[in-house]
Design an enzyme around this catalytic site. Sequence first.
Site, PDB file in Angstrom:
ATOM      1  N   LEU A 350      -9.180  26.992  36.426  1.00  0.00           N
ATOM      2  CA  LEU A 350      -9.097  25.534  36.574  1.00  0.00           C
ATOM      3  C   LEU A 350      -8.067  24.965  35.612  1.00  0.00           C
ATOM      4  O   LEU A 350      -7.484  23.922  35.842  1.00  0.00           O
ATOM      5  CB  LEU A 350     -10.456  24.894  36.268  1.00  0.00           C
ATOM      6  CG  LEU A 350     -11.580  25.193  37.260  1.00  0.00           C
ATOM      7  CD1 LEU A 350     -12.897  24.675  36.724  1.00  0.00           C
ATOM      8  CD2 LEU A 350     -11.283  24.563  38.603  1.00  0.00           C
ATOM      9  N   GLY A 351      -7.891  25.641  34.496  1.00  0.00           N
ATOM     10  CA  GLY A 351      -6.920  25.143  33.538  1.00  0.00           C
ATOM     11  C   GLY A 351      -7.010  25.952  32.271  1.00  0.00           C
ATOM     12  O   GLY A 351      -7.915  26.765  32.098  1.00  0.00           O
ATOM     13  N   GLY A 353      -6.403  25.474  27.975  1.00  0.00           N
ATOM     14  CA  GLY A 353      -6.034  24.627  26.850  1.00  0.00           C
ATOM     15  C   GLY A 353      -5.915  25.503  25.630  1.00  0.00           C
ATOM     16  O   GLY A 353      -5.908  26.722  25.731  1.00  0.00           O
ATOM     17  N   GLY A 354      -5.822  24.849  24.495  1.00  0.00           N
ATOM     18  CA  GLY A 354      -5.639  25.592  23.270  1.00  0.00           C
ATOM     19  C   GLY A 354      -6.792  26.525  22.959  1.00  0.00           C
ATOM     20  O   GLY A 354      -6.622  27.565  22.366  1.00  0.00           O
ATOM     21  N   PHE A 355      -7.992  26.156  23.372  1.00  0.00           N
ATOM     22  CA  PHE A 355      -9.136  26.968  22.982  1.00  0.00           C
ATOM     23  C   PHE A 355      -9.445  28.065  23.976  1.00  0.00           C
ATOM     24  O   PHE A 355     -10.251  28.929  23.709  1.00  0.00           O
ATOM     25  CB  PHE A 355     -10.372  26.090  22.817  1.00  0.00           C
ATOM     26  CG  PHE A 355     -10.239  25.151  21.667  1.00  0.00           C
ATOM     27  CD1 PHE A 355     -10.057  25.649  20.395  1.00  0.00           C
ATOM     28  CD2 PHE A 355     -10.274  23.789  21.848  1.00  0.00           C
ATOM     29  CE1 PHE A 355      -9.918  24.807  19.316  1.00  0.00           C
ATOM     30  CE2 PHE A 355     -10.139  22.933  20.777  1.00  0.00           C
ATOM     31  CZ  PHE A 355      -9.961  23.437  19.500  1.00  0.00           C
ATOM     32  N   GLY A 356      -8.881  28.010  25.128  1.00  0.00           N
ATOM     33  CA  GLY A 356      -9.156  29.068  26.074  1.00  0.00           C
ATOM     34  C   GLY A 356      -9.003  28.605  27.502  1.00  0.00           C
ATOM     35  O   GLY A 356      -8.615  27.472  27.773  1.00  0.00           O
ATOM     36  N   VAL A 358     -10.347  27.971  31.462  1.00  0.00           N
ATOM     37  CA  VAL A 358     -11.541  27.504  32.149  1.00  0.00           C
ATOM     38  C   VAL A 358     -11.488  27.976  33.594  1.00  0.00           C
ATOM     39  O   VAL A 358     -10.478  27.832  34.270  1.00  0.00           O
ATOM     40  CB  VAL A 358     -11.616  25.959  32.127  1.00  0.00           C
ATOM     41  CG1 VAL A 358     -12.958  25.497  32.667  1.00  0.00           C
ATOM     42  CG2 VAL A 358     -11.419  25.438  30.729  1.00  0.00           C
ATOM     43  N   LYS A 373     -15.891  28.257  30.401  1.00  0.00           N
ATOM     44  CA  LYS A 373     -14.777  28.257  29.455  1.00  0.00           C
ATOM     45  C   LYS A 373     -14.874  29.480  28.558  1.00  0.00           C
ATOM     46  O   LYS A 373     -15.919  29.733  27.973  1.00  0.00           O
ATOM     47  CB  LYS A 373     -14.855  26.988  28.613  1.00  0.00           C
ATOM     48  CG  LYS A 373     -13.734  26.873  27.630  1.00  0.00           C
ATOM     49  CD  LYS A 373     -13.539  25.445  27.211  1.00  0.00           C
ATOM     50  CE  LYS A 373     -12.146  25.275  26.684  1.00  0.00           C
ATOM     51  NZ  LYS A 373     -11.695  23.917  26.706  1.00  0.00           N
ATOM     52  N   ASP A 469     -12.067  15.804  19.439  1.00  0.00           N
ATOM     53  CA  ASP A 469     -10.907  16.102  20.290  1.00  0.00           C
ATOM     54  C   ASP A 469     -10.892  15.179  21.506  1.00  0.00           C
ATOM     55  O   ASP A 469     -10.798  15.623  22.642  1.00  0.00           O
ATOM     56  CB  ASP A 469     -10.911  17.578  20.687  1.00  0.00           C
ATOM     57  CG  ASP A 469      -9.516  18.103  21.008  1.00  0.00           C
ATOM     58  OD1 ASP A 469      -8.541  17.348  20.789  1.00  0.00           O
ATOM     59  OD2 ASP A 469      -9.391  19.237  21.475  1.00  0.00           O
TER      60      ASP A 469
END
Length: 667
Positions: A350-351, A353-356, A358, A373, A469
Amino acid sequence: MFINFVVLFLLLGLRSEASQQDDIDFTYNGFQGVDMSLDGVAQITNDGLLMVVNTSMQQKGHAFYPHPIHFMNSSSGSVFSFSTTFVFAMFSEFAVSDPGMAFIIAHSRDFSSAWPSIYLGVFNKTNNGNSSNHVIAIEMDSIQNLEFDDIDSNHVGIDINDLKSVDSAPASYFSDQENRYVNLTLSSGRTLQLWVEYCGVQKQLNVTLAPFEVPKPKTPLLSFNIDLSPTIVDPMFVGFSSSTAVSKAPHYVLGWSFKMNGKAKDLTLSQLPKLPRMGPKTEPRIFTIGFPVIGASFMLMSIFIIQIIVARRKKFAEVYEDWELEYGPQRFKYKDLYIATKGFDDKELLGSGGFGKVYKGILPTSKVEVAVKRVSHDSRQGVKEFIAEIVSIGKLQHRNIVTLLGYCRRQGELLLVYDFMPNGSLDKFLFNQSTTTLSWNQRFQIIKSVASALLYLHEEWEQVVIHRDVKSSNVMLDKELNGRLGDFGLARLYDHGCDPKSTHVVGTFGYIAPELCKTGKASPSVDVFAFGIFLLEVACGRRPIQFHESEERLVLLEWVISSFNMGVILETADPKLEMNYEVEEMELVLKLGLLCSHSIPTARPSMRQVMYFLEGEASLPELRSLNGSLFFTAEGTGDDVSIWFPYHMSAVTPQSSIADSLLSGGR
Ligand SMILES: *[C@@H]1O[C@H](CO)[C@@H](O)[C@H](O)[C@H]1NC(C)=O
Ligand SMILES: *[C@@H]1O[C@H](CO)[C@@H](O)[C@H](O)[C@H]1NC(C)=O
Ligand SMILES: *[C@@H]1O[C@H](CO)[C@@H](O)[C@H](O)[C@H]1NC(C)=O
Ligand SMILES: *[C@@H]1O[C@H](CO)[C@@H](O)[C@H](O)[C@H]1NC(C)=O
């Protein structure tokens, strides 16, 4: 006489230069005993591998050929032809990809002030794009950074003084056999080879990539016409730069050859050092070994079966500790999540980001749609507290908060299971040209829902929860396009405070309150600051910081302030709205955005006050422009004296630890 001297001098100069050039031709099949100029975490391992970065997070490393090289033909003023090739392998840990690596040609070997993470250890925020850098880099980048207009999160690019590539392409090679492009994953740990060739006559730079076992493809991946002479200031150094972000995975160069005015020598596969084995690869090689005795085959069969069982166990292995017993209901089985996401298939992505990353999933038994996630975390430190917090957050019930259904733990990895939000995140609606524009009314409702979610977290729940965040990409839209705040507390897992030993501010660049960098203490007013930036994003339809072709960047907050000072604040409203908005509401949102993202924490309103302003139950403090500065007059203190809070423009952008904060990438 004098002229003769000059000619003689020139000739001598040329000769010595030419003979010097002849010397630059080196081939390293492995780096055992090779003299390289190393810095940062770069090192040559006992096996002869050049490890440009090791497994430490947020590090950079450089490795240069130790002698300067002349690239300019001083008589013609043009750059010599050169050619180089190297074999490399970039590992990545779990779902979090690391920025990558670059081959660089640079006037200086001093990259001490370059930043790690997305800056690849080559540039920093101030000098990126400056033509006085004199750096040519071929980047192998596995992060998509929109600030640098990256095309995807797995590409090769040509960078001239700037991480914004002049040319780039998804990592792939043209297979002459199959007559088509075949995709490659840079950070898969696979051994790849790159060729960089410059023709000084045609002024063409060719970059070719291929798996090491494949011969050099005839068609380059990138073929870019460029005269390198403005970028070269003799002498130059050649070498590699690499950096890590949050993933703990090394990047290696196995062999390298370079030649000036000629074709770099081929590297010899058999002589290259072996890569260490990474990860639980338990592919049985048994089949390839022929055994004549049937009994032995039986034995092998049983070993094979045991290996399959072990591999399967390992594949679905989880980390479970006693203290987690009480969280039983919130604990998911890794196997279920694996099945739900079809083995974390890229198609379900799905996408990221910086943390991982999804993934979308459908839980096997209940058939409930979820978002999973995958977060990589480096140590057990803080995990217990974090789990306790997320589980308690899982108990938060608010219609504007994305419900956290539960979690699962694996070695070095955490999986968080959320309600699935069919419409994705708000930033797509705000910034993507292709998606439909949200009307002002929809936006205003989303703003109110996020405000009420934050108010709930800060004041209405049994304990104070700081989100840390808040940004448009963390606001999810449900079926009816209601805003729901997601991604709680994740920043906390990476946050070790801001004490002098580990300056580590986590949040997203552009949304971080200035005081957070100084004190490292997250308080509700930090969320209010980010909420202010969020308001401006929604009203203006722009990212907090935008980079343009010309080296300029647009800081949204500064732009709105200066528009206000010029009395044209409404000109900052999103043009996509085509003036279809309530002027009063728009003004309210813009001014409230300025008030919330005030540089002085105590000048910011609380979320409860914000709700009052948004609901029209209280009016905003007066905002005035005086001598080019902006002031809010806060509530009188009983007598007639108002407190004035001047805006400090310089405090708008946090100065320290920006590289760290870039971690969570502003997408
Ligand atoms: C990485 O290299 C640096 C410098 O050589 C060293 O201090 C650090 O311990 C290394 N990290 C790991 C995880 O090996
Ligand atoms: C960026 O690098 C340059 C040198 O290339 C240095 O002078 C400057 O201080 C650095 N800026 C930051 C913010 O680190
Ligand atoms: C580029 O860098 C040079 C030297 O570091 C500096 O003097 C100049 O102001 C920089 N230019 C820009 C546009 O930042
Ligand atoms: C290769 O990657 C590109 C870009 O990521 C993608 O558009 C294309 O579909 C991929 N091709 C194959 C055959 O997977």
